[in-house]
Design an enzyme around this catalytic site. Structure first.
Site, PDB file in Angstrom:
ATOM      1  N   TYR A 121      16.545 -17.005 -12.494  1.00  0.00           N
ATOM      2  CA  TYR A 121      16.039 -16.461 -11.234  1.00  0.00           C
ATOM      3  C   TYR A 121      17.167 -16.233 -10.227  1.00  0.00           C
ATOM      4  O   TYR A 121      17.073 -15.345  -9.378  1.00  0.00           O
ATOM      5  CB  TYR A 121      15.031 -17.428 -10.604  1.00  0.00           C
ATOM      6  CG  TYR A 121      13.599 -17.239 -11.046  1.00  0.00           C
ATOM      7  CD1 TYR A 121      13.253 -17.221 -12.390  1.00  0.00           C
ATOM      8  CD2 TYR A 121      12.582 -17.099 -10.106  1.00  0.00           C
ATOM      9  CE1 TYR A 121      11.930 -17.079 -12.778  1.00  0.00           C
ATOM     10  CE2 TYR A 121      11.259 -16.956 -10.491  1.00  0.00           C
ATOM     11  CZ  TYR A 121      10.939 -16.941 -11.828  1.00  0.00           C
ATOM     12  OH  TYR A 121       9.634 -16.798 -12.204  1.00  0.00           O
TER      13      TYR A 121
ATOM     14  N   ASP B  83       7.515 -21.201 -14.933  1.00  0.00           N
ATOM     15  CA  ASP B  83       6.706 -20.128 -14.358  1.00  0.00           C
ATOM     16  C   ASP B  83       5.658 -19.685 -15.370  1.00  0.00           C
ATOM     17  O   ASP B  83       4.466 -19.562 -15.061  1.00  0.00           O
ATOM     18  CB  ASP B  83       7.605 -18.946 -13.962  1.00  0.00           C
ATOM     19  CG  ASP B  83       6.801 -17.776 -13.420  1.00  0.00           C
ATOM     20  OD1 ASP B  83       5.900 -18.021 -12.593  1.00  0.00           O
ATOM     21  OD2 ASP B  83       7.067 -16.627 -13.833  1.00  0.00           O
TER      22      ASP B  83
HETATM   23  C1  IPM Z   1       5.121 -18.287  -9.016  1.00  0.00           C
HETATM   24  C2  IPM Z   1       5.273 -16.803  -8.906  1.00  0.00           C
HETATM   25  C3  IPM Z   1       6.656 -16.460  -8.357  1.00  0.00           C
HETATM   26  C4  IPM Z   1       7.694 -16.994  -9.335  1.00  0.00           C
HETATM   27  C5  IPM Z   1       6.870 -14.973  -8.062  1.00  0.00           C
HETATM   28  C6  IPM Z   1       5.837 -14.434  -7.111  1.00  0.00           C
HETATM   29  C7  IPM Z   1       8.242 -14.708  -7.525  1.00  0.00           C
HETATM   30  O1  IPM Z   1       5.038 -16.204 -10.140  1.00  0.00           O
HETATM   31  O2  IPM Z   1       5.317 -18.982  -7.988  1.00  0.00           O
HETATM   32  O3  IPM Z   1       4.808 -18.768 -10.096  1.00  0.00           O
HETATM   33  O4  IPM Z   1       8.026 -16.334 -10.322  1.00  0.00           O
HETATM   34  O5  IPM Z   1       8.170 -18.105  -9.108  1.00  0.00           O
HETATM   35 MG    MG Z   2       4.253 -17.538 -11.590  1.00  0.00          MG
END
Ligand code: IPM
Ligand code: MG
Length: 358
Positions: free
Chosen positions: A141, A245
């Site tokens: 990320y 995630d």
């Molecule tokens: C989550 C969401 C987020 C992430 C997105 C909206 C950036 O999917 O909080 O799980 O990937 O962390």
């Molecule tokens: Mg998510």
């Protein structure tokens, strides 16, 4: 108690579920004699539409000065084609980093009575109670370099983890397991990735400090399967940012609906609390969205950022009682069945019970 809470409604169903969480926080303040100073700020597509960046400075500063931050959701199809800088989701990633909230706690438990509504066989999921501990400020990320080649013919991201990043999130997972059933399942892809091999060795080292907690390692692909076929075997699931995630959405299916899942992001200046579900633009503004994920996130806010455990228990109990009384939003029922109530009524039922709690 006198606390400052920032609300970031954001996009899609974000505003409606934030409203539900706010009502519950106000009910708690009323019932338990606290003063919550609540302010609201723009984030995501809501901020982009005002012509600013997805995370305006004013919003960031308010969050950094708060005791706790509640976020509804970010994400809007209108901005899907933009570069990172112009996307609503970027705001959330920047905010997590600015707050330094490296530990994301995503509890997923099956509420009694909800075993039948989901995609899995009731006898497989009954009693499931999992805590996903997801690392939140590292991994692919945030890894550099990232980008798109000049000719637009290739793009790249970097999966990177450092020892200290792995160590501190592993500590959170083992501490959590100590107060639960004493099992940490660490998720990686160590058969392929160097970051995962480092992950595995650091997690194993940390495990040595917790003789009362068992450690299991699971490749992420196999973990995804086991979560669906035998969720009862899991207690704490420890994972990096990307794998966590993905697995936390799957946990939504295990408990019957993604709309039920709350999250707490901690370890930094102020805690950040958000339902796991996201902005769900196709059902926004129709009073369909389940507010329970948001309300349960408000309970986590009370517990983790304000040290208000009795208040958090009261909110969670109110959710349980409302479900036990048979109230169901559409997502909690088998496909095709009619919802017994909409999201606003669900929130009302829960906050009535918070008011009545003893
Ligand atoms: C989550 C969401 C987020 C992430 C997105 C909206 C950036 O999917 O909080 O799980 O990937 O962390
Ligand atoms: Mg998510």
């Amino acid at each position: 108690m006198n606390s400052t809470i920032v609300l970031l409604p954001g996009d899609g169903i974000g505003p409606e579920v934030t409203r539900a969480a706010e009502q519950v926080l106000r009910a708690v303040a009323d019932r338990f004699d606290h003063i919550f100073t609540i302010s609201e700020h723009a984030i995501g597509a809501a901020a982009l539409r005002r012509g600013g960046p997805p995370l305006p400075d004013e919003t960031r500063e308010a969050c950094l000065a708060a005791d706790a931050v509640f976020l509804g959701a970010v994400g809007d199809p209108q901005f899907d084609t933009g570069s990172s800088a112009g996307r609503p989701e970027t705001a959330l990633l920047q905010l997590r980093q600015a707050l330094g909230v490296f530990a994301n706690l995503r509890p997923a438990r099956v509420w009694p009575g909800l075993e039948d509504g989901g995609a899995f066989k009731p006898e497989r999921v009954r009693g499931a109670d999992i805590l996903i501990v997801r690392e939140l400020t590292g991994d692919i990320y945030y890894g550099e370099p990232r980008g798109v080649a000049e000719d637009g013919q290739s793009a790249f991201n970097t999966m990177r983890y450092t020892r200290p990043e792995i160590e501190r999130i592993a500590e959170v997972a083992f501490k959590a397991a100590t107060g639960r059933r004493g099992l940490v399942t660490s998720v990686d892809k160590a058969n392929v990735l160097e970051t995962s091999r480092l992950w595995r060795s650091v997690v194993t080292e940390v495990a040595g400090r917790y003789p009362d907690v068992r450690l299991a390692h699971q490749y992420v692909d196999s973990c995804a399967l086991l979560l669906a076929t035998n969720p009862l075997q899991f207690d704490v699931v420890l994972s990096g940012n990307l794998f966590g995630d993905i697995l936390s959405d799957e946990a939504g299916a295990v408990v019957g609906s993604l709309g039920l899942l709350p999250s707490a992001s901690i370890g930094g200046s102020a805690g950040l609390f958000e339902p796991v579900h996201g902005s769900a633009p196709t059902i926004a503004g129709q009073d369909i969205a389940n507010p329970i994920g948001a309300i349960a996130s408000a309970a986590m806010l009370l517990r983790h950022s304000l040290g208000a455990a009795a208040e958090a228990d009261a909110v969670e109990q109110a959710i349980g009682e409302t479900l036990a009384a048979g109230y169901r939003t559409a997502d909690l029922l088998p496909a095709g069945s009619a919802a017994t109530i909409g999201g606003a009524r669900m929130a009302q039922e829960i906050l009535d019970r918070v008011h009545r709690s003893s």
